[in-house]
Design a protein around this motif. Structure first.
Motif, PDB file in Angstrom:
ATOM      1  N   LEU A 132     -17.658  17.970  39.440  1.00  0.00           N
ATOM      2  CA  LEU A 132     -18.330  18.125  38.674  1.00  0.00           C
ATOM      3  C   LEU A 132     -18.323  19.280  38.073  1.00  0.00           C
ATOM      4  O   LEU A 132     -17.927  19.806  37.466  1.00  0.00           O
ATOM      5  CB  LEU A 132     -19.289  17.478  37.963  1.00  0.00           C
ATOM      6  CG  LEU A 132     -19.127  15.329  37.778  1.00  0.00           C
ATOM      7  CD1 LEU A 132     -19.668  14.424  37.220  1.00  0.00           C
ATOM      8  CD2 LEU A 132     -17.218  15.410  36.579  1.00  0.00           C
ATOM      9  N   ALA A 133     -19.072  19.298  39.316  1.00  0.00           N
ATOM     10  CA  ALA A 133     -19.234  21.466  39.116  1.00  0.00           C
ATOM     11  C   ALA A 133     -18.688  22.089  39.517  1.00  0.00           C
ATOM     12  O   ALA A 133     -17.412  23.278  38.388  1.00  0.00           O
ATOM     13  CB  ALA A 133     -20.850  21.608  39.927  1.00  0.00           C
ATOM     14  N   GLN A 192     -15.594  21.463  38.896  1.00  0.00           N
ATOM     15  CA  GLN A 192     -14.322  21.146  37.939  1.00  0.00           C
ATOM     16  C   GLN A 192     -14.658  21.960  36.524  1.00  0.00           C
ATOM     17  O   GLN A 192     -13.880  22.570  36.402  1.00  0.00           O
ATOM     18  CB  GLN A 192     -14.238  20.178  37.736  1.00  0.00           C
ATOM     19  CG  GLN A 192     -12.400  19.592  36.079  1.00  0.00           C
ATOM     20  CD  GLN A 192     -13.018  18.334  36.406  1.00  0.00           C
ATOM     21  OE1 GLN A 192     -13.366  17.529  36.337  1.00  0.00           O
ATOM     22  NE2 GLN A 192     -12.113  17.683  35.957  1.00  0.00           N
ATOM     23  N   SER A 193     -15.973  21.523  36.344  1.00  0.00           N
ATOM     24  CA  SER A 193     -16.604  22.731  35.182  1.00  0.00           C
ATOM     25  C   SER A 193     -15.902  24.305  35.075  1.00  0.00           C
ATOM     26  O   SER A 193     -16.178  25.254  34.270  1.00  0.00           O
ATOM     27  CB  SER A 193     -17.799  22.146  34.554  1.00  0.00           C
ATOM     28  OG  SER A 193     -18.170  22.859  35.478  1.00  0.00           O
ATOM     29  N   SER A 194     -16.829  24.829  37.020  1.00  0.00           N
ATOM     30  CA  SER A 194     -16.981  25.875  36.936  1.00  0.00           C
ATOM     31  C   SER A 194     -14.876  26.717  37.205  1.00  0.00           C
ATOM     32  O   SER A 194     -14.907  27.772  37.274  1.00  0.00           O
ATOM     33  CB  SER A 194     -17.139  26.771  38.155  1.00  0.00           C
ATOM     34  OG  SER A 194     -16.891  25.744  39.330  1.00  0.00           O
ATOM     35  N   SER A 195     -14.207  25.937  37.818  1.00  0.00           N
ATOM     36  CA  SER A 195     -12.639  26.033  37.123  1.00  0.00           C
ATOM     37  C   SER A 195     -11.683  26.453  36.179  1.00  0.00           C
ATOM     38  O   SER A 195     -10.634  27.445  36.140  1.00  0.00           O
ATOM     39  CB  SER A 195     -11.609  25.530  38.636  1.00  0.00           C
ATOM     40  OG  SER A 195     -11.551  24.232  37.622  1.00  0.00           O
ATOM     41  N   ARG A 196     -12.797  25.790  35.496  1.00  0.00           N
ATOM     42  CA  ARG A 196     -12.453  26.699  33.857  1.00  0.00           C
ATOM     43  C   ARG A 196     -12.397  27.415  33.241  1.00  0.00           C
ATOM     44  O   ARG A 196     -12.980  28.275  33.241  1.00  0.00           O
ATOM     45  CB  ARG A 196     -12.578  25.459  32.834  1.00  0.00           C
ATOM     46  CG  ARG A 196     -12.140  24.443  32.956  1.00  0.00           C
ATOM     47  CD  ARG A 196     -13.027  23.280  31.773  1.00  0.00           C
ATOM     48  NE  ARG A 196     -12.675  20.997  32.364  1.00  0.00           N
ATOM     49  CZ  ARG A 196     -13.056  20.613  31.753  1.00  0.00           C
ATOM     50  NH1 ARG A 196     -13.581  20.236  30.530  1.00  0.00           N
ATOM     51  NH2 ARG A 196     -13.256  19.243  31.994  1.00  0.00           N
ATOM     52  N   ASN A 248     -19.393  29.608  43.370  1.00  0.00           N
ATOM     53  CA  ASN A 248     -19.174  28.392  44.160  1.00  0.00           C
ATOM     54  C   ASN A 248     -19.587  28.068  44.867  1.00  0.00           C
ATOM     55  O   ASN A 248     -19.578  27.170  45.936  1.00  0.00           O
ATOM     56  CB  ASN A 248     -17.756  29.682  44.797  1.00  0.00           C
ATOM     57  CG  ASN A 248     -16.614  28.883  43.428  1.00  0.00           C
ATOM     58  OD1 ASN A 248     -16.890  28.682  42.477  1.00  0.00           O
ATOM     59  ND2 ASN A 248     -15.673  30.705  43.357  1.00  0.00           N
TER      60      ASN A 248
END
Length: 137
Positions: free
Chosen positions: A130-131, A133-137, A89
């Motif tokens: 984008l990063a 968003q993808s790390s929160s998945r 993060n």
């Protein structure tokens, strides 16, 4: 040989990987030191020609501010952030550094801000989004 007789730290008192103090001597620190040495080597031939006593006090104040504010405090805050939210993060903040630097240069130094700078800022901020968003998945 006194250094050989030192006790090893006990596991319960050693700095853990999660501690904010742990990354202090990491790759970024070594890269900064290597860069400083390289710049010193490249500047050495011209150092004798500089009239150090004739430099205005504003130059010295600027050097001190850059060393303390821009380098030391920024690194301390970054490492604290890494220890708090984790490296994945915290690395997202690096997307914003060029954008903030460009905006500061435009507002404080009167540098130009054209289409190319705007496009670059948009790409960086989109990459950060984008990063994140993808790390929160």
């Amino acid at each position: 040989m006194a250094f050989l007789a030192r006790e090893r730290p006990r596991p319960d008192t050693a700095v853990s990987a999660q501690s904010p103090a742990a990354p202090a001597a990491g790759p970024r620190t070594y890269a900064t030191c290597a860069g400083a040495v390289l710049l010193g080597v490249l500047a050495a031939p011209d150092m004798a020609e500089v009239r150090w006593s004739e430099l205005p006090s504003g130059v010295w104040l600027n050097i001190v501010c850059l060393a303390i504010e821009a380098a030391a405090i920024a690194n301390l805050l970054y490492y604290r952030e890494v220890g708090t939210v984790g490296p994945a993060n915290a690395s997202l903040m690096m997307f914003t550094v060029p954008v903030v630097n460009t905006l500061c240069a435009t507002l404080l130094l009167g540098e130009s801000f054209g289409r190319m700078q705007g496009a670059g800022a948009a790409v960086l901020l989109a990459g950060a989004a984008l990063a994140a968003q993808s790390s929160s998945r």
